[in-house]
Design a protein around this motif. Structure first.
Motif, PDB file in Angstrom:
ATOM      1  N   GLU A  95       0.826  -1.182   0.129  1.00  0.00           N
ATOM      2  CA  GLU A  95       0.021   0.010  -0.037  1.00  0.00           C
ATOM      3  C   GLU A  95       1.051   1.307   0.093  1.00  0.00           C
ATOM      4  OE1 GLU A  95      -3.114   2.281  -0.488  1.00  0.00           O
ATOM      5  OE2 GLU A  95      -3.516   0.030  -0.383  1.00  0.00           O
ATOM      6  N   GLU A  96       2.014   1.327   0.735  1.00  0.00           N
ATOM      7  CA  GLU A  96       2.967   2.477   0.816  1.00  0.00           C
ATOM      8  C   GLU A  96       3.685   2.521  -0.568  1.00  0.00           C
ATOM      9  OE1 GLU A  96       5.582   1.430   3.961  1.00  0.00           O
ATOM     10  OE2 GLU A  96       3.945   1.831   5.413  1.00  0.00           O
ATOM     11  N   ALA A  97       3.807   1.382  -1.200  1.00  0.00           N
ATOM     12  CA  ALA A  97       4.602   1.548  -2.487  1.00  0.00           C
ATOM     13  C   ALA A  97       3.769   2.099  -3.516  1.00  0.00           C
ATOM     14  CB  ALA A  97       5.084   0.254  -3.026  1.00  0.00           C
ATOM     15  N   LYS A  98       2.207   1.651  -3.473  1.00  0.00           N
ATOM     16  CA  LYS A  98       1.252   2.258  -4.197  1.00  0.00           C
ATOM     17  C   LYS A  98       1.118   3.886  -4.225  1.00  0.00           C
ATOM     18  CE  LYS A  98      -3.678   2.144  -4.899  1.00  0.00           C
ATOM     19  NZ  LYS A  98      -4.504   2.785  -3.938  1.00  0.00           N
ATOM     20  N   ILE A  99       0.988   4.225  -2.901  1.00  0.00           N
ATOM     21  CA  ILE A  99       0.796   5.866  -2.483  1.00  0.00           C
ATOM     22  C   ILE A  99       2.299   6.602  -3.126  1.00  0.00           C
ATOM     23  CG2 ILE A  99       0.838   7.338  -0.560  1.00  0.00           C
ATOM     24  CD1 ILE A  99      -0.874   5.287   0.876  1.00  0.00           C
ATOM     25  N   ARG A 100       3.141   6.035  -3.134  1.00  0.00           N
ATOM     26  CA  ARG A 100       4.737   6.643  -3.727  1.00  0.00           C
ATOM     27  C   ARG A 100       4.337   6.767  -4.861  1.00  0.00           C
ATOM     28  NH1 ARG A 100       7.090   3.300   0.243  1.00  0.00           N
ATOM     29  NH2 ARG A 100       7.794   1.819  -1.471  1.00  0.00           N
ATOM     30  N   ALA A 101       4.121   5.659  -5.753  1.00  0.00           N
ATOM     31  CA  ALA A 101       4.065   5.464  -7.199  1.00  0.00           C
ATOM     32  C   ALA A 101       3.238   6.602  -7.584  1.00  0.00           C
ATOM     33  CB  ALA A 101       3.958   4.157  -7.613  1.00  0.00           C
ATOM     34  N   GLU A 102       1.997   6.570  -7.180  1.00  0.00           N
ATOM     35  CA  GLU A 102       0.842   7.448  -7.547  1.00  0.00           C
ATOM     36  C   GLU A 102       1.367   9.031  -7.135  1.00  0.00           C
ATOM     37  OE1 GLU A 102      -3.121   4.837  -6.577  1.00  0.00           O
ATOM     38  OE2 GLU A 102      -2.372   6.041  -5.014  1.00  0.00           O
ATOM     39  N   GLN A 108       4.902  14.232 -12.240  1.00  0.00           N
ATOM     40  CA  GLN A 108       5.241  14.376 -13.816  1.00  0.00           C
ATOM     41  C   GLN A 108       6.661  14.723 -13.859  1.00  0.00           C
ATOM     42  OE1 GLN A 108       3.229  13.673 -16.549  1.00  0.00           O
ATOM     43  NE2 GLN A 108       1.561  12.824 -15.195  1.00  0.00           N
ATOM     44  N   SER A 109       7.836  14.144 -13.173  1.00  0.00           N
ATOM     45  CA  SER A 109       9.210  14.479 -13.437  1.00  0.00           C
ATOM     46  C   SER A 109      10.021  14.181 -14.663  1.00  0.00           C
ATOM     47  CB  SER A 109       9.686  14.144 -12.132  1.00  0.00           C
ATOM     48  OG  SER A 109       9.626  12.687 -12.104  1.00  0.00           O
ATOM     49  N   GLY A 110       9.254  13.223 -15.468  1.00  0.00           N
ATOM     50  CA  GLY A 110      10.101  13.201 -16.598  1.00  0.00           C
ATOM     51  C   GLY A 110       9.593  11.548 -17.436  1.00  0.00           C
ATOM     52  N   LYS A 111      10.055  11.251 -18.449  1.00  0.00           N
ATOM     53  CA  LYS A 111       9.398  10.040 -18.909  1.00  0.00           C
ATOM     54  C   LYS A 111      10.089   8.842 -18.082  1.00  0.00           C
ATOM     55  CE  LYS A 111       8.623  10.857 -23.966  1.00  0.00           C
ATOM     56  NZ  LYS A 111       8.987  10.522 -25.387  1.00  0.00           N
ATOM     57  N   ALA A 119       5.696   1.391 -13.324  1.00  0.00           N
ATOM     58  CA  ALA A 119       6.001  -0.147 -13.118  1.00  0.00           C
ATOM     59  C   ALA A 119       5.911  -0.395 -11.781  1.00  0.00           C
ATOM     60  CB  ALA A 119       7.436  -0.284 -13.612  1.00  0.00           C
ATOM     61  N   ALA A 120       6.196   0.601 -10.784  1.00  0.00           N
ATOM     62  CA  ALA A 120       5.904   0.263  -9.388  1.00  0.00           C
ATOM     63  C   ALA A 120       4.623   0.271  -8.869  1.00  0.00           C
ATOM     64  CB  ALA A 120       6.763   1.351  -8.583  1.00  0.00           C
ATOM     65  N   LEU A 121       3.890   0.934  -9.703  1.00  0.00           N
ATOM     66  CA  LEU A 121       2.436   1.009  -9.300  1.00  0.00           C
ATOM     67  C   LEU A 121       1.774  -0.428  -9.741  1.00  0.00           C
ATOM     68  CD1 LEU A 121      -0.150   2.590  -8.530  1.00  0.00           C
ATOM     69  CD2 LEU A 121      -0.304   3.649 -10.525  1.00  0.00           C
TER      70      LEU A 121
END
Length: 132
Positions: A95-102, A108-111, A119-121
């Protein structure tokens, strides 16, 4: 009784699974596949997804994140970099990884960063789907 084949799933750390199955479903870089005994020989690259192992007693699910698949008529070998049973997944960590990825996707820092965040999400969502 269905036609069974040998299934072996190995990681760098352990033998994850060794047994007989009637069908295996997994996600590859080319899309989702289901494999029965006597499939034509082929190799594929595993992509993040739910691995479904159809045994005589039912279906076992696991989170398969990456690896290679060798398919032979009477045997399938999955050489996985990461694969986990549902009980091995830490739901809070996922759940923490999901929140970080979102959060990263919103920035929108770059491609390259977006691809990594997507991928993490995806990995986090797969893990969470197996913990419910």
């Amino acid at each position: 009784m269905a036609d069974l084949f040998k299934l072996q799933i190995i990681t760098p750390e352990r033998k994850f699974y060794e047994g007989e199955a009637s069908m295996v479903e997994l996600t590859t870089t080319e899309g989702d596949i289901g494999v029965y005994r006597n499939h034509i020989p082929m190799t594929a690259i595993a992509a993040p997804g739910v691995l479904k192992i159809h045994e005589e007693g039912g279906v076992k699910n696991a989170a398969l994140m990456s690896g290679f698949v060798e398919i032979l008529p009477e045997k399938i070998v999955i050489m996985a970099e990461v694969v986990e049973w549902p009980e091995e997944i830490d739901a809070n960590r996922a759940e923490e990884a999901k929140i970080r990825a979102e959060r990263r996707l919103k920035e929108q820092s770059g491609k390259i960063d977006n691809a990594r965040a997507e991928a993490a999400l995806r990995r986090a969502l797969i893990r969470l789907s197996l913990t419910k």
